[in-house]
Design an enzyme around this catalytic site. Sequence first.
Site, PDB file in Angstrom:
ATOM      1  N   SER A 155       0.826  -1.199   0.000  1.00 41.93           N
ATOM      2  CA  SER A 155       0.000   0.000   0.000  1.00 41.93           C
ATOM      3  C   SER A 155       0.867   1.258   0.000  1.00 41.93           C
ATOM      4  CB  SER A 155      -0.968  -0.059   1.182  1.00 41.93           C
ATOM      5  OG  SER A 155      -1.997   0.905   1.049  1.00 41.93           O
ATOM      6  N   ASP A 249     -10.260  -3.748  -5.033  1.00 43.18           N
ATOM      7  CA  ASP A 249      -9.428  -2.736  -4.386  1.00 43.18           C
ATOM      8  C   ASP A 249      -9.499  -1.447  -5.193  1.00 43.18           C
ATOM      9  OD1 ASP A 249      -7.440  -1.188  -3.200  1.00 43.18           O
ATOM     10  OD2 ASP A 249      -5.851  -2.671  -3.443  1.00 43.18           O
ATOM     11  N   HIS A 279      -8.129  -4.946  -0.568  1.00 49.00           N
ATOM     12  CA  HIS A 279      -6.897  -4.280  -0.173  1.00 49.00           C
ATOM     13  C   HIS A 279      -6.468  -4.742   1.229  1.00 49.00           C
ATOM     14  CE1 HIS A 279      -4.023  -0.954  -0.489  1.00 49.00           C
ATOM     15  NE2 HIS A 279      -4.174  -0.821   0.819  1.00 49.00           N
TER      16      HIS A 279
END
Length: 316
Positions: A155, A249, A279
Amino acid sequence: MPLDPQAQALLAAFAQAGAIDFDRLTVPAYRAILAAGGAFAPGDAVAAEEQWRIPAAGGELDARLYRPRGVETPPLTVFFHGGGFVSCGLDSHANLCRTLAQRAGTLVLSVDYRLAPEARFPAAAHDACDAVRWAAASTRDLGARNGALALAGDSAGGNLAAVAALQLRGSGIAFAHQLLLYPVVDCASEHPSYASFGSGYFLTAEMMRWFKRHYFADDADRASPLASPLAAPDLAQLAPATIISAEYDPLRDEAEAYAARLAQAGTPATLVRWPGQMHGFASMLGALDAADRVLSFAARALRRAFDDANGSQEPR
């Protein structure tokens, strides 16, 4: 494919906690919510976990080194945790780091870079580059194999790993690989997956906007390559990459666009869209079977990259 049933159950459990009002939420309150959340499985056992301090221009950084079992002089992977640039740290991603370390047979150096809004962009990006420079110069002290260094992150941490690879290109540091798990690579625009998966799948479009508001000052250049690797005009001569996106996501499309841009520039890039997942799923060990599978896959990618690096010490 449909959302994985285990992910559905996890999302239902998250929903019971109630919706978050991001118009009123403060960063300390968000960090407290995360700290109070349930823990996932601790990950694979490793030989040792060591605390280190990394000198950096913005002040010393805490780091944790995960040493795998059964490897005398392992290669080194520098890891940056996710958390929207405002949250998480060494503890939140320990399970992921342990598992990668043991399964890939690599040291994993997890870096506790500065968080926003206390330290806004480009503080984290500068910390990432400083940490990688230090790691590359400190392989002997760390007990790592010389000339075998990978970058990894999930991320927001995937953003920092990609930024470091870009900024340190041509520096003489030999990078074996970039492992980017559902990375943030475009802070300047929103891709179609923001609309398709921006609500109801753990990470929301609203959350991403909230993160960016805290990471960037109003006058910051969000399209700078320090913020948005996808906006960099030249992606050639970078370390080979493995990029893993999640089907459900909001960041899916930008991650996949980055893989395509790397390949177009001649940089080897393997893209895998993990089916049925949201995610952050790689950290959810014990709750999602897919977390165990994706970390095994990622570890194999690192192993192959380090094996390839044995045959060539040319810097990238």
